[in-house]
Design a protein around this motif. Structure first.
Motif, PDB file in Angstrom:
ATOM      1  N   ASP A  53      49.985 -16.167 -70.809  1.00  0.00           N
ATOM      2  CA  ASP A  53      50.929 -16.484 -72.010  1.00  0.00           C
ATOM      3  C   ASP A  53      52.043 -17.584 -71.202  1.00  0.00           C
ATOM      4  N   THR A  54      52.378 -18.681 -71.607  1.00  0.00           N
ATOM      5  CA  THR A  54      53.433 -19.329 -70.874  1.00  0.00           C
ATOM      6  C   THR A  54      54.873 -19.543 -71.752  1.00  0.00           C
ATOM      7  N   ASN A  55      54.647 -18.914 -72.911  1.00  0.00           N
ATOM      8  CA  ASN A  55      55.968 -18.521 -73.556  1.00  0.00           C
ATOM      9  C   ASN A  55      56.565 -19.874 -74.107  1.00  0.00           C
ATOM     10  N   THR A  56      55.932 -20.754 -74.431  1.00  0.00           N
ATOM     11  CA  THR A  56      56.448 -22.302 -74.460  1.00  0.00           C
ATOM     12  C   THR A  56      56.501 -22.765 -75.955  1.00  0.00           C
ATOM     13  N   ARG A  57      56.175 -21.956 -76.670  1.00  0.00           N
ATOM     14  CA  ARG A  57      56.202 -22.492 -78.193  1.00  0.00           C
ATOM     15  C   ARG A  57      57.380 -22.952 -78.772  1.00  0.00           C
ATOM     16  N   ALA A  58      58.490 -22.346 -78.350  1.00  0.00           N
ATOM     17  CA  ALA A  58      59.778 -22.891 -78.691  1.00  0.00           C
ATOM     18  C   ALA A  58      60.567 -23.922 -77.536  1.00  0.00           C
ATOM     19  N   SER A  59      59.740 -24.156 -76.510  1.00  0.00           N
ATOM     20  CA  SER A  59      60.589 -24.784 -75.352  1.00  0.00           C
ATOM     21  C   SER A  59      60.793 -26.149 -75.848  1.00  0.00           C
ATOM     22  N   VAL A  60      61.572 -26.961 -75.118  1.00  0.00           N
ATOM     23  CA  VAL A  60      61.597 -28.264 -75.302  1.00  0.00           C
ATOM     24  C   VAL A  60      60.338 -28.916 -74.500  1.00  0.00           C
ATOM     25  N   ALA A  61      59.896 -30.259 -75.041  1.00  0.00           N
ATOM     26  CA  ALA A  61      58.509 -30.661 -74.449  1.00  0.00           C
ATOM     27  C   ALA A  61      58.238 -30.900 -73.231  1.00  0.00           C
ATOM     28  N   ASP A  62      59.428 -31.428 -72.439  1.00  0.00           N
ATOM     29  CA  ASP A  62      59.240 -31.831 -70.966  1.00  0.00           C
ATOM     30  C   ASP A  62      58.803 -30.207 -70.260  1.00  0.00           C
ATOM     31  N   LYS A  63      59.584 -29.273 -70.701  1.00  0.00           N
ATOM     32  CA  LYS A  63      59.480 -27.792 -69.879  1.00  0.00           C
ATOM     33  C   LYS A  63      57.965 -27.394 -70.205  1.00  0.00           C
ATOM     34  N   ALA A  64      57.720 -27.443 -71.653  1.00  0.00           N
ATOM     35  CA  ALA A  64      56.358 -26.883 -72.191  1.00  0.00           C
ATOM     36  C   ALA A  64      55.310 -27.747 -71.123  1.00  0.00           C
ATOM     37  N   TYR A  65      55.395 -28.940 -71.033  1.00  0.00           N
ATOM     38  CA  TYR A  65      54.484 -29.932 -70.252  1.00  0.00           C
ATOM     39  C   TYR A  65      54.367 -29.179 -68.956  1.00  0.00           C
ATOM     40  N   ARG A  66      55.217 -28.969 -68.173  1.00  0.00           N
ATOM     41  CA  ARG A  66      55.536 -28.686 -66.709  1.00  0.00           C
ATOM     42  C   ARG A  66      54.963 -27.270 -66.635  1.00  0.00           C
ATOM     43  N   GLN A  67      55.212 -26.411 -67.545  1.00  0.00           N
ATOM     44  CA  GLN A  67      54.739 -25.186 -67.305  1.00  0.00           C
ATOM     45  C   GLN A  67      52.995 -24.866 -67.362  1.00  0.00           C
ATOM     46  N   VAL A  68      52.921 -25.624 -68.458  1.00  0.00           N
ATOM     47  CA  VAL A  68      51.374 -25.653 -68.768  1.00  0.00           C
ATOM     48  C   VAL A  68      50.491 -26.194 -67.596  1.00  0.00           C
ATOM     49  N   GLN A  69      51.090 -27.548 -67.376  1.00  0.00           N
ATOM     50  CA  GLN A  69      50.310 -28.044 -66.110  1.00  0.00           C
ATOM     51  C   GLN A  69      50.431 -27.355 -64.844  1.00  0.00           C
ATOM     52  N   GLN A  70      51.401 -26.565 -64.544  1.00  0.00           N
ATOM     53  CA  GLN A  70      51.413 -25.531 -63.433  1.00  0.00           C
ATOM     54  C   GLN A  70      50.388 -24.444 -63.559  1.00  0.00           C
ATOM     55  N   VAL A  97      51.672 -31.995 -76.616  1.00  0.00           N
ATOM     56  CA  VAL A  97      52.160 -31.971 -75.311  1.00  0.00           C
ATOM     57  C   VAL A  97      51.533 -31.293 -74.432  1.00  0.00           C
ATOM     58  N   GLU A  98      51.246 -30.045 -74.805  1.00  0.00           N
ATOM     59  CA  GLU A  98      50.970 -28.937 -73.838  1.00  0.00           C
ATOM     60  C   GLU A  98      49.143 -29.281 -73.636  1.00  0.00           C
ATOM     61  N   LEU A  99      48.323 -29.673 -74.428  1.00  0.00           N
ATOM     62  CA  LEU A  99      47.080 -30.454 -74.251  1.00  0.00           C
ATOM     63  C   LEU A  99      47.217 -31.549 -73.166  1.00  0.00           C
ATOM     64  N   GLN A 100      47.947 -32.368 -73.424  1.00  0.00           N
ATOM     65  CA  GLN A 100      48.313 -33.649 -72.538  1.00  0.00           C
ATOM     66  C   GLN A 100      48.331 -33.078 -71.331  1.00  0.00           C
ATOM     67  N   ALA A 101      49.166 -32.048 -71.128  1.00  0.00           N
ATOM     68  CA  ALA A 101      49.530 -31.441 -69.576  1.00  0.00           C
ATOM     69  C   ALA A 101      48.429 -31.229 -68.979  1.00  0.00           C
ATOM     70  N   ILE A 102      47.323 -30.605 -69.529  1.00  0.00           N
ATOM     71  CA  ILE A 102      46.057 -30.316 -68.951  1.00  0.00           C
ATOM     72  C   ILE A 102      45.184 -31.534 -68.813  1.00  0.00           C
ATOM     73  N   LEU A 103      45.044 -32.564 -69.646  1.00  0.00           N
ATOM     74  CA  LEU A 103      44.221 -33.558 -69.630  1.00  0.00           C
ATOM     75  C   LEU A 103      44.749 -34.330 -68.545  1.00  0.00           C
ATOM     76  N   ASP A 104      45.782 -34.480 -68.186  1.00  0.00           N
ATOM     77  CA  ASP A 104      46.360 -35.242 -67.230  1.00  0.00           C
ATOM     78  C   ASP A 104      45.969 -34.778 -65.868  1.00  0.00           C
ATOM     79  N   LEU A 105      45.241 -34.000 -65.626  1.00  0.00           N
ATOM     80  CA  LEU A 105      44.686 -33.473 -64.293  1.00  0.00           C
ATOM     81  C   LEU A 105      43.235 -34.070 -64.226  1.00  0.00           C
ATOM     82  N   HIS A 106      42.659 -34.674 -65.323  1.00  0.00           N
ATOM     83  CA  HIS A 106      41.415 -35.190 -65.280  1.00  0.00           C
ATOM     84  C   HIS A 106      40.481 -34.441 -65.071  1.00  0.00           C
ATOM     85  N   LEU A 107      40.657 -33.106 -65.262  1.00  0.00           N
ATOM     86  CA  LEU A 107      39.490 -32.334 -65.525  1.00  0.00           C
ATOM     87  C   LEU A 107      38.215 -32.367 -66.483  1.00  0.00           C
TER      88      LEU A 107
END
Length: 428
Positions: A53-70, A97-107
């Motif tokens: 659980d990243t607990n990012t549902r209500a986060s701003v987009a940039d923060k959600a992106y970083r946490q999910v990509q981490q 945004v969170e899906l893009q964070a994972i896709l940007d790792l090119h996996l």
């Protein structure tokens, strides 16, 4: 453990969503663990499925992106092969945004997005995401204080949040079947789409679409609610090994009309009645335990049985008469009856594996426990008002699931429901 089954990471944006998705795999007997926000993902876990659980549902987009990509980077380092992005079934949060964070790792070759959950009234039809048939934008979800949803056309929402090309599998493709879905996916990919969303208004759409997706690629970022997740164990062959199915034993000592009605309902649900003739026992107390061999034979055949005394009213009258001949009070006859039931029930449980035992009537429950040498019951949950499920262990180390019920208590289907609880409960 199956290495493939160990390799799925599920990334959720809130804890309840993490749990309701994880349980879809736990239901198949897979070791599933949910990690809370801030926990570092480790490759050493014994769990087959890791949900974080990243607990990012209500986060701003940039923060959600970083946490999910981490988290996705940690999953990559741990060599997870399969990724699932849990989405809210009402599209709340930073879905694109969170899906893009994972896709940007090119996996992954693309994200396959199917957030419907028809069991709970969430469907996608023609790209429109509906709540009980109403577009989300016309429901209270649009006014959610923390995460309001203004765009409820699924492919449009993904485009607006990511700027990416989005393809959509619609009504026509689903109705034409797997080959049409596969062809449509290939067309969208050829057009440069990195997101492909999909309609779903029936449960069978999930497996149908998922099978089509696997025809195209093995490198999929799966994205959806618990609905899509539910079909993945079947899709990947992660089915639980079949466990032995054991019968259930009910020991009913109460002679109340309520218990008699409850036993009747069991008999209508394929239970076999074994009624102990207490009168015969009183006349010949040195005989072996009555009905023991018959009960064991039926249980070995997989039959559920009810071990009872007093189900037929004439049996009660015979036991009273037999007791009166020996100057026994009704109370003394009742004590002897409980003792017979207790010893017979205990003998059965020592010799035959069962899914669990249901004990009706306080004297009967106590007699069975005493005959087994059980000194206590660990209470686990309430399966109906004042009807608890617990676990007990004999001095020899044998454990039993046990449900106890007062005699003159519960609805007519109380014992049927108790039996169903024992046969459907997954044992730890």
């Amino acid at each position: 453990m199956n290495e493939q089954a160990k390799s799925m990471i599920i990334i959720a944006d809130d804890l309840t969503g993490a749990n309701d998705t994880g349980v879809q795999f736990a239901r198949q007997g897979m070791h599933t663990e949910v990690l809370l926000e801030g926990t570092t993902l480790s490759a050493s876990s014994d769990a087959a499925i890791i949900v974080i659980d990243t607990n990012t549902r209500a986060s701003v987009a940039d923060k959600a992106y970083r946490q999910v990509q981490q988290i996705a980077k940690q999953a990559r380092a741990a060599r997870f092969l399969h990724y699932y992005k849990k989405l809210d079934s009402t599209l709340r949060g930073n879905i694109g945004v969170e899906l893009q964070a994972i896709l940007d790792l090119h996996l992954h070759d693309f994200a396959f997005v199917m957030p419907a959950f028809p069991k709970n009234g969430r469907t996608t039809v023609g790209g429109n995401h509906l709540l009980h048939g109403v577009p989300l934008s016309a429901t209270e979800i649009a006014k959610d204080q923390k995460t309001p949803v203004f765009e409820t056309v699924l492919p449009e929402l993904l485009r607006k949040q990511t700027g990416a090309k989005v393809g959509h599998i619609g009504i026509t493709d689903l109705c034409q079947g797997q080959a049409a879905i596969t062809a449509s996916i290939r067309q969208h990919l050829a057009a440069g789409c990195t997101f492909i969303s999909c309609d779903a208004w029936l449960e069978e759409h999930f497996l149908l679409a998922a099978q089509a997706v696997l025809e195209v690629s093995d490198h999929i970022l799966w994205a959806g609610s618990a609905g899509l997740a539910e079909c993945l164990p079947q899709l990947f062959g992660w089915k639980e090994k079949q466990k032995p199915q054991y019968p259930t034993l009910v020991v009913a000592g109460s002679i109340s009309a309520i218990t008699r009605d409850q036993v009747t309902q069991l008999l209508l649900n394929d239970y076999e009645l074994i009624e102990i003739d207490v009168a015969n026992y009183l006349e010949q107390p040195h005989l072996p335990l009555p009905c023991l061999e018959k009960a064991l034979a039926l249980l070995k055949q997989g039959k559920n049985i009810v071990l009872a005394s007093g189900y037929h009213l004439q049996a009660i009258e015979r036991s009273k008469a037999a007791g009166a001949k020996r100057s026994m009070s009704a109370f003394e006859v009742s004590e002897v009856t409980a003792k017979i039931l207790g010893e017979t029930g205990a003998a059965i449980l020592r010799q035959q594996d069962v899914a669990g035992v249901i004990l009706t009537g306080g004297d009967t429950a106590s007699a069975v426990c005493q005959a087994l040498g059980v000194t206590g019951i660990r209470i686990l949950e309430e399966i109906a008002p004042a009807i608890p499920l617990g676990k007990m262990k004999t001095p020899e180390g044998k454990s039993f699931w046990v449900i106890t019920k007062a005699g003159a208590f519960g609805n007519s289907d109380a014992l049927v429901k108790a039996s169903q609880k024992l046969t459907t409960r997954r044992l730890p």
